[in-house]
Design a protein around this motif. Structure first.
Motif, PDB file in Angstrom:
ATOM      1  N   GLY A 102       0.799  -1.222   0.000  1.00  0.00           N
ATOM      2  CA  GLY A 102       0.000   0.000   0.000  1.00  0.00           C
ATOM      3  C   GLY A 102       0.830   1.269   0.000  1.00  0.00           C
ATOM      4  N   LEU A 103       2.126   1.154  -0.332  1.00  0.00           N
ATOM      5  CA  LEU A 103       3.019   2.305  -0.196  1.00  0.00           C
ATOM      6  C   LEU A 103       2.585   3.488  -1.057  1.00  0.00           C
ATOM      7  CD1 LEU A 103       5.581   3.436   1.079  1.00  0.00           C
ATOM      8  CD2 LEU A 103       6.865   2.520  -0.873  1.00  0.00           C
ATOM      9  N   ASN A 104       2.201   3.255  -2.290  1.00  0.00           N
ATOM     10  CA  ASN A 104       1.812   4.376  -3.159  1.00  0.00           C
ATOM     11  C   ASN A 104       0.585   5.107  -2.621  1.00  0.00           C
ATOM     12  OD1 ASN A 104       3.917   4.090  -4.940  1.00  0.00           O
ATOM     13  ND2 ASN A 104       2.759   2.899  -6.428  1.00  0.00           N
ATOM     14  N   ASN A 105      -0.338   4.380  -2.018  1.00  0.00           N
ATOM     15  CA  ASN A 105      -1.508   5.027  -1.416  1.00  0.00           C
ATOM     16  C   ASN A 105      -1.091   5.907  -0.242  1.00  0.00           C
ATOM     17  OD1 ASN A 105      -3.313   3.810  -3.183  1.00  0.00           O
ATOM     18  ND2 ASN A 105      -3.550   2.014  -1.895  1.00  0.00           N
ATOM     19  N   PHE A 106      -0.145   5.423   0.538  1.00  0.00           N
ATOM     20  CA  PHE A 106       0.368   6.207   1.648  1.00  0.00           C
ATOM     21  C   PHE A 106       1.027   7.491   1.140  1.00  0.00           C
ATOM     22  CE2 PHE A 106       4.410   7.230   3.756  1.00  0.00           C
ATOM     23  CZ  PHE A 106       3.939   7.758   4.957  1.00  0.00           C
ATOM     24  N   LEU A 107       1.846   7.369   0.128  1.00  0.00           N
ATOM     25  CA  LEU A 107       2.579   8.523  -0.376  1.00  0.00           C
ATOM     26  C   LEU A 107       1.676   9.521  -1.090  1.00  0.00           C
ATOM     27  CD1 LEU A 107       5.822   6.803  -1.718  1.00  0.00           C
ATOM     28  CD2 LEU A 107       5.508   8.033   0.428  1.00  0.00           C
ATOM     29  N   ALA A 108       0.484   9.109  -1.478  1.00  0.00           N
ATOM     30  CA  ALA A 108      -0.442  10.018  -2.149  1.00  0.00           C
ATOM     31  C   ALA A 108      -1.105  10.988  -1.172  1.00  0.00           C
ATOM     32  CB  ALA A 108      -1.513   9.222  -2.899  1.00  0.00           C
ATOM     33  N   GLU A 109      -1.052  10.681   0.125  1.00  0.00           N
ATOM     34  CA  GLU A 109      -1.647  11.545   1.141  1.00  0.00           C
ATOM     35  C   GLU A 109      -0.612  12.552   1.655  1.00  0.00           C
ATOM     36  OE1 GLU A 109      -4.785  11.476   2.107  1.00  0.00           O
ATOM     37  OE2 GLU A 109      -5.334   9.789   0.813  1.00  0.00           O
ATOM     38  N   ASP A 110      -1.068  13.748   2.002  1.00  0.00           N
ATOM     39  CA  ASP A 110      -0.150  14.769   2.507  1.00  0.00           C
ATOM     40  C   ASP A 110       0.405  14.395   3.881  1.00  0.00           C
ATOM     41  OD1 ASP A 110      -0.363  16.352   0.273  1.00  0.00           O
ATOM     42  OD2 ASP A 110      -2.056  17.490   1.049  1.00  0.00           O
ATOM     43  N   GLU A 111      -0.467  13.998   4.798  1.00  0.00           N
ATOM     44  CA  GLU A 111      -0.036  13.608   6.140  1.00  0.00           C
ATOM     45  C   GLU A 111      -0.815  12.370   6.583  1.00  0.00           C
ATOM     46  OE1 GLU A 111      -0.185  16.717   8.988  1.00  0.00           O
ATOM     47  OE2 GLU A 111       1.248  17.993   7.936  1.00  0.00           O
ATOM     48  N   PRO A 112      -0.552  11.228   5.990  1.00  0.00           N
ATOM     49  CA  PRO A 112      -1.273  10.013   6.375  1.00  0.00           C
ATOM     50  C   PRO A 112      -0.980   9.646   7.824  1.00  0.00           C
ATOM     51  CG  PRO A 112       0.594   9.504   4.991  1.00  0.00           C
ATOM     52  CD  PRO A 112       0.475  10.988   4.999  1.00  0.00           C
ATOM     53  N   PHE A 113      -2.022   9.374   8.576  1.00  0.00           N
ATOM     54  CA  PHE A 113      -1.887   9.024   9.994  1.00  0.00           C
ATOM     55  C   PHE A 113      -1.129  10.099  10.762  1.00  0.00           C
ATOM     56  CE2 PHE A 113      -1.527   5.005   7.524  1.00  0.00           C
ATOM     57  CZ  PHE A 113      -2.792   4.492   7.805  1.00  0.00           C
ATOM     58  N   GLY A 114      -1.129  11.324  10.243  1.00  0.00           N
ATOM     59  CA  GLY A 114      -0.402  12.399  10.897  1.00  0.00           C
ATOM     60  C   GLY A 114       1.102  12.290  10.770  1.00  0.00           C
ATOM     61  N   ILE A 115       1.590  11.481   9.834  1.00  0.00           N
ATOM     62  CA  ILE A 115       3.024  11.248   9.652  1.00  0.00           C
ATOM     63  C   ILE A 115       3.563  12.195   8.591  1.00  0.00           C
ATOM     64  CG2 ILE A 115       4.744   9.545   8.948  1.00  0.00           C
ATOM     65  CD1 ILE A 115       2.776   7.378   9.872  1.00  0.00           C
ATOM     66  N   ASP A 116       4.717  12.768   8.853  1.00  0.00           N
ATOM     67  CA  ASP A 116       5.390  13.622   7.882  1.00  0.00           C
ATOM     68  C   ASP A 116       6.100  12.727   6.876  1.00  0.00           C
ATOM     69  OD1 ASP A 116       7.041  15.298   6.420  1.00  0.00           O
ATOM     70  OD2 ASP A 116       7.481  16.609   8.123  1.00  0.00           O
ATOM     71  N   ARG A 117       5.513  12.535   5.727  1.00  0.00           N
ATOM     72  CA  ARG A 117       6.063  11.598   4.748  1.00  0.00           C
ATOM     73  C   ARG A 117       7.412  12.081   4.207  1.00  0.00           C
ATOM     74  NH1 ARG A 117       2.335  12.721  -0.662  1.00  0.00           N
ATOM     75  NH2 ARG A 117       2.696  14.966  -0.687  1.00  0.00           N
ATOM     76  N   THR A 118       7.596  13.410   4.112  1.00  0.00           N
ATOM     77  CA  THR A 118       8.872  13.925   3.611  1.00  0.00           C
ATOM     78  C   THR A 118      10.016  13.540   4.531  1.00  0.00           C
ATOM     79  OG1 THR A 118       7.729  15.785   2.572  1.00  0.00           O
ATOM     80  CG2 THR A 118      10.107  15.999   2.899  1.00  0.00           C
ATOM     81  N   GLU A 119       9.795  13.631   5.838  1.00  0.00           N
ATOM     82  CA  GLU A 119      10.842  13.256   6.789  1.00  0.00           C
ATOM     83  C   GLU A 119      11.148  11.769   6.711  1.00  0.00           C
ATOM     84  OE1 GLU A 119      12.838  15.108   8.652  1.00  0.00           O
ATOM     85  OE2 GLU A 119      11.924  16.793   7.582  1.00  0.00           O
ATOM     86  N   LEU A 120      10.110  10.959   6.519  1.00  0.00           N
ATOM     87  CA  LEU A 120      10.345   9.526   6.393  1.00  0.00           C
ATOM     88  C   LEU A 120      11.156   9.211   5.145  1.00  0.00           C
ATOM     89  CD1 LEU A 120       7.072   7.651   7.442  1.00  0.00           C
ATOM     90  CD2 LEU A 120       9.274   7.694   8.601  1.00  0.00           C
ATOM     91  N   VAL A 121      10.817   9.849   4.033  1.00  0.00           N
ATOM     92  CA  VAL A 121      11.566   9.612   2.794  1.00  0.00           C
ATOM     93  C   VAL A 121      13.007  10.080   2.945  1.00  0.00           C
ATOM     94  CG1 VAL A 121      11.741  10.244   0.358  1.00  0.00           C
ATOM     95  CG2 VAL A 121       9.507   9.701   1.333  1.00  0.00           C
ATOM     96  N   ARG A 122      13.206  11.223   3.589  1.00  0.00           N
ATOM     97  CA  ARG A 122      14.570  11.718   3.807  1.00  0.00           C
ATOM     98  C   ARG A 122      15.384  10.696   4.618  1.00  0.00           C
ATOM     99  NH1 ARG A 122      13.356  16.208   5.775  1.00  0.00           N
ATOM    100  NH2 ARG A 122      13.722  17.543   3.967  1.00  0.00           N
TER     101      ARG A 122
END
Length: 240
Positions: A102-122
Protein backbone atom coordinates in the motif's frame (compact mmCIF):
# COMPACT_ATOMS: atom_id res chain seq x y z
CA UNK A 1 9.22 0.39 -9.82
CA UNK A 2 5.96 -1.20 -10.79
CA UNK A 3 5.63 -1.95 -14.49
CA UNK A 4 2.05 -1.66 -15.65
CA UNK A 5 0.29 -4.82 -16.80
CA UNK A 6 -0.57 -3.34 -20.20
CA UNK A 7 3.02 -2.33 -20.92
CA UNK A 8 4.18 -4.21 -24.02
CA UNK A 9 7.70 -4.68 -22.68
CA UNK A 10 7.95 -8.06 -20.95
CA UNK A 11 9.94 -7.66 -17.76
CA UNK A 12 8.93 -4.47 -16.02
CA UNK A 13 10.42 -1.76 -18.21
CA UNK A 14 7.65 0.63 -17.27
CA UNK A 15 6.39 3.63 -19.15
CA UNK A 16 7.05 7.07 -17.74
CA UNK A 17 4.13 6.93 -15.33
CA UNK A 18 3.87 8.68 -11.98
CA UNK A 19 6.06 7.47 -9.17
CA UNK A 20 5.17 9.14 -5.86
CA UNK A 21 8.44 8.11 -4.23
CA UNK A 22 10.60 9.64 -6.95
CA UNK A 23 8.43 12.76 -6.94
CA UNK A 24 9.09 13.19 -3.23
CA UNK A 25 12.79 12.53 -3.78
CA UNK A 26 12.94 15.37 -6.30
CA UNK A 27 11.91 17.91 -3.66
CA UNK A 28 14.14 16.70 -0.81
CA UNK A 29 16.62 19.09 0.77
CA UNK A 30 18.96 18.89 3.74
CA UNK A 31 20.50 15.56 2.72
CA UNK A 32 24.01 14.41 3.52
CA UNK A 33 26.52 14.20 0.65
CA UNK A 34 26.05 10.45 0.02
CA UNK A 35 22.26 10.69 0.22
CA UNK A 36 22.28 13.66 -2.13
CA UNK A 37 24.31 11.70 -4.67
CA UNK A 38 21.90 8.78 -4.36
CA UNK A 39 18.90 11.06 -4.85
CA UNK A 40 20.42 12.60 -7.98
CA UNK A 41 21.34 9.15 -9.30
CA UNK A 42 17.74 7.95 -8.94
CA UNK A 43 16.33 11.08 -10.54
CA UNK A 44 18.50 10.40 -13.61
CA UNK A 45 17.45 6.72 -13.69
CA UNK A 46 15.31 5.58 -16.65
CA UNK A 47 13.04 3.58 -14.27
CA UNK A 48 13.70 0.29 -16.05
CA UNK A 49 13.94 -2.64 -13.63
CA UNK A 50 16.53 -4.41 -15.75
CA UNK A 51 18.31 -7.41 -14.26
CA UNK A 52 21.68 -5.70 -14.82
CA UNK A 53 20.60 -2.34 -13.37
CA UNK A 54 22.23 -1.19 -10.13
CA UNK A 55 19.95 1.86 -10.06
CA UNK A 56 16.97 -0.50 -9.82
CA UNK A 57 18.53 -2.04 -6.70
CA UNK A 58 19.24 1.42 -5.26
CA UNK A 59 15.61 2.37 -5.80
CA UNK A 60 14.46 -0.86 -4.13
CA UNK A 61 16.71 -0.10 -1.15
CA UNK A 62 15.16 3.32 -0.65
CA UNK A 63 11.69 1.87 -1.01
CA UNK A 64 12.46 -0.93 1.46
CA UNK A 65 13.93 1.49 4.01
CA UNK A 66 10.86 3.71 3.70
CA UNK A 67 8.50 0.76 4.16
CA UNK A 68 10.30 -0.43 7.28
CA UNK A 69 10.36 3.03 8.83
CA UNK A 70 6.67 3.42 8.12
CA UNK A 71 5.88 -0.01 9.59
CA UNK A 72 7.58 1.08 12.83
CA UNK A 73 5.20 4.01 13.34
CA UNK A 74 2.91 3.69 16.40
CA UNK A 75 -0.18 4.26 14.27
CA UNK A 76 0.43 0.90 12.56
CA UNK A 77 1.38 -1.03 15.69
CA UNK A 78 -2.02 -2.83 15.94
CA UNK A 79 -1.27 -4.50 12.60
CA UNK A 80 2.00 -6.00 13.81
CA UNK A 81 0.31 -8.93 15.56
CA UNK A 82 0.31 -12.02 13.34
CA UNK A 83 -3.12 -13.34 12.33
CA UNK A 84 -4.13 -16.91 13.08
CA UNK A 85 -3.67 -18.27 9.56
CA UNK A 86 -1.56 -21.13 8.15
CA UNK A 87 2.17 -20.42 7.96
CA UNK A 88 2.15 -20.56 4.15
CA UNK A 89 0.06 -17.36 4.10
CA UNK A 90 2.00 -15.42 6.70
CA UNK A 91 4.62 -13.86 4.38
CA UNK A 92 1.81 -11.90 2.72
CA UNK A 93 0.17 -10.99 6.02
CA UNK A 94 3.18 -9.65 7.94
CA UNK A 95 2.98 -5.94 8.55
CA UNK A 96 5.99 -5.02 6.39
CA UNK A 97 4.71 -6.66 3.16
CA UNK A 98 1.26 -5.18 3.76
CA UNK A 99 2.73 -1.70 4.13
CA UNK A 100 4.83 -2.25 1.00
CA UNK A 101 1.78 -3.20 -1.03
CA UNK A 102 0.00 0.00 0.00
CA UNK A 103 3.02 2.30 -0.20
CA UNK A 104 1.81 4.38 -3.16
CA UNK A 105 -1.51 5.03 -1.42
CA UNK A 106 0.37 6.21 1.65
CA UNK A 107 2.58 8.52 -0.38
CA UNK A 108 -0.44 10.02 -2.15
CA UNK A 109 -1.65 11.54 1.14
CA UNK A 110 -0.15 14.77 2.51
CA UNK A 111 -0.04 13.61 6.14
CA UNK A 112 -1.27 10.01 6.37
CA UNK A 113 -1.89 9.02 9.99
CA UNK A 114 -0.40 12.40 10.90
CA UNK A 115 3.02 11.25 9.65
CA UNK A 116 5.39 13.62 7.88
CA UNK A 117 6.06 11.60 4.75
CA UNK A 118 8.87 13.93 3.61
CA UNK A 119 10.84 13.26 6.79
CA UNK A 120 10.34 9.53 6.39
CA UNK A 121 11.57 9.61 2.79
CA UNK A 122 14.57 11.72 3.81
CA UNK A 123 15.49 9.17 6.49
CA UNK A 124 15.00 6.29 4.05
CA UNK A 125 17.38 7.88 1.52
CA UNK A 126 19.98 8.35 4.24
CA UNK A 127 19.54 4.68 5.26
CA UNK A 128 20.00 3.46 1.68
CA UNK A 129 22.95 5.78 1.03
CA UNK A 130 24.82 4.27 4.00
CA UNK A 131 24.83 0.83 2.34
CA UNK A 132 27.57 -0.43 -0.01
CA UNK A 133 27.36 0.07 -3.77
CA UNK A 134 24.25 -1.81 -4.93
CA UNK A 135 24.54 -5.07 -6.80
CA UNK A 136 22.65 -5.63 -10.08
CA UNK A 137 18.92 -6.05 -9.53
CA UNK A 138 18.87 -9.58 -10.94
CA UNK A 139 21.07 -10.80 -8.08
CA UNK A 140 18.17 -10.01 -5.73
CA UNK A 141 15.38 -10.77 -8.19
CA UNK A 142 16.18 -14.40 -8.95
CA UNK A 143 13.79 -17.22 -9.65
CA UNK A 144 13.43 -19.79 -6.87
CA UNK A 145 10.60 -22.08 -7.81
CA UNK A 146 8.09 -23.57 -5.38
CA UNK A 147 7.08 -26.95 -6.74
CA UNK A 148 5.52 -30.19 -5.58
CA UNK A 149 8.35 -32.13 -7.19
CA UNK A 150 10.98 -33.78 -4.98
CA UNK A 151 14.12 -31.78 -4.28
CA UNK A 152 16.95 -32.70 -6.64
CA UNK A 153 20.62 -31.79 -6.64
CA UNK A 154 20.77 -31.10 -10.38
CA UNK A 155 22.89 -27.95 -10.23
CA UNK A 156 20.42 -25.77 -12.10
CA UNK A 157 21.32 -22.07 -12.09
CA UNK A 158 18.11 -20.18 -11.43
CA UNK A 159 17.96 -17.16 -13.75
CA UNK A 160 18.33 -13.56 -12.70
CA UNK A 161 15.22 -11.71 -13.84
CA UNK A 162 14.21 -8.17 -14.63
CA UNK A 163 10.90 -6.71 -13.45
CA UNK A 164 9.15 -5.91 -10.22
CA UNK A 165 5.67 -6.10 -8.70
CA UNK A 166 2.77 -5.91 -11.19
CA UNK A 167 4.97 -6.29 -14.27
CA UNK A 168 3.68 -8.00 -17.38
CA UNK A 169 5.30 -11.35 -16.59
CA UNK A 170 4.44 -10.99 -12.90
CA UNK A 171 7.86 -12.04 -11.67
CA UNK A 172 7.29 -10.80 -8.15
CA UNK A 173 8.78 -11.12 -4.68
CA UNK A 174 6.95 -10.74 -1.43
CA UNK A 175 7.49 -6.99 -1.07
CA UNK A 176 10.41 -5.93 1.10
CA UNK A 177 11.16 -9.30 2.61
CA UNK A 178 14.25 -11.43 2.19
CA UNK A 179 14.21 -14.21 -0.35
CA UNK A 180 13.73 -14.77 -4.05
CA UNK A 181 10.72 -14.72 -6.31
CA UNK A 182 7.50 -16.21 -5.06
CA UNK A 183 5.41 -15.84 -8.19
CA UNK A 184 5.92 -16.17 -11.92
CA UNK A 185 3.86 -17.38 -14.88
CA UNK A 186 3.74 -21.16 -14.77
CA UNK A 187 2.98 -21.24 -18.49
CA UNK A 188 2.26 -18.81 -21.30
CA UNK A 189 0.72 -19.72 -24.61
CA UNK A 190 -0.86 -18.26 -27.75
CA UNK A 191 -3.17 -20.69 -29.53
CA UNK A 192 -3.85 -20.04 -33.22
CA UNK A 193 -7.32 -21.39 -34.00
CA UNK A 194 -6.88 -20.92 -37.75
CA UNK A 195 -3.52 -22.70 -37.99
CA UNK A 196 -2.50 -24.86 -35.07
CA UNK A 197 1.12 -24.96 -36.31
CA UNK A 198 1.42 -21.22 -35.63
CA UNK A 199 0.64 -21.68 -31.93
CA UNK A 200 3.33 -20.78 -29.36
CA UNK A 201 3.94 -21.56 -25.70
CA UNK A 202 6.51 -21.73 -22.93
CA UNK A 203 6.76 -23.82 -19.74
CA UNK A 204 9.66 -23.00 -17.40
CA UNK A 205 9.97 -26.34 -15.57
CA UNK A 206 8.80 -28.90 -18.11
CA UNK A 207 5.37 -30.08 -19.17
CA UNK A 208 5.39 -33.63 -17.81
CA UNK A 209 5.40 -32.82 -14.10
CA UNK A 210 8.33 -35.12 -13.37
CA UNK A 211 12.07 -34.58 -13.22
CA UNK A 212 13.84 -35.52 -16.42
CA UNK A 213 16.53 -34.54 -18.92
CA UNK A 214 14.37 -31.83 -20.51
CA UNK A 215 12.93 -30.24 -17.40
CA UNK A 216 14.90 -27.00 -17.83
CA UNK A 217 15.09 -26.84 -21.63
CA UNK A 218 12.69 -23.91 -21.88
CA UNK A 219 13.80 -22.08 -18.73
CA UNK A 220 16.25 -19.63 -20.42
CA UNK A 221 13.61 -18.73 -23.03
CA UNK A 222 10.97 -18.28 -20.34
CA UNK A 223 13.27 -15.91 -18.45
CA UNK A 224 13.63 -13.75 -21.58
CA UNK A 225 9.87 -13.65 -22.22
CA UNK A 226 10.12 -15.75 -25.38
CA UNK A 227 7.85 -18.49 -26.73
CA UNK A 228 8.46 -21.71 -28.71
CA UNK A 229 6.29 -23.46 -31.31
CA UNK A 230 3.63 -25.91 -30.15
CA UNK A 231 4.40 -29.17 -31.95
CA UNK A 232 1.43 -31.53 -32.32
CA UNK A 233 2.40 -33.33 -35.54
CA UNK A 234 2.96 -36.98 -34.59
CA UNK A 235 5.46 -37.29 -37.45
CA UNK A 236 7.67 -34.73 -35.70
CA UNK A 237 7.26 -36.00 -32.14
CA UNK A 238 9.38 -38.80 -30.70
CA UNK A 239 9.17 -40.76 -27.49
CA UNK A 240 12.08 -40.64 -25.04
Amino acid sequence: MDGRRNDHRPHGHPRRSRCPLLELLAGLTGLGPEAERLRDRLLRWDRHMRAESTEATAYARVRSALVRRLAERPALAPLAELPAYPDVLLPWLFLVPRVAMGLNNFLAEDEPFGIDRTELVRAAVEDAAAQPEPEPWGMRHRLSAWTALPETDDGVAWPELAGDSECVLSTTRIPDTAGHLTRGPAARYVWDLANRDDSLWIVPLGASGVNGPHRYDQLPLWARGELVPVVTDWNLLRKE
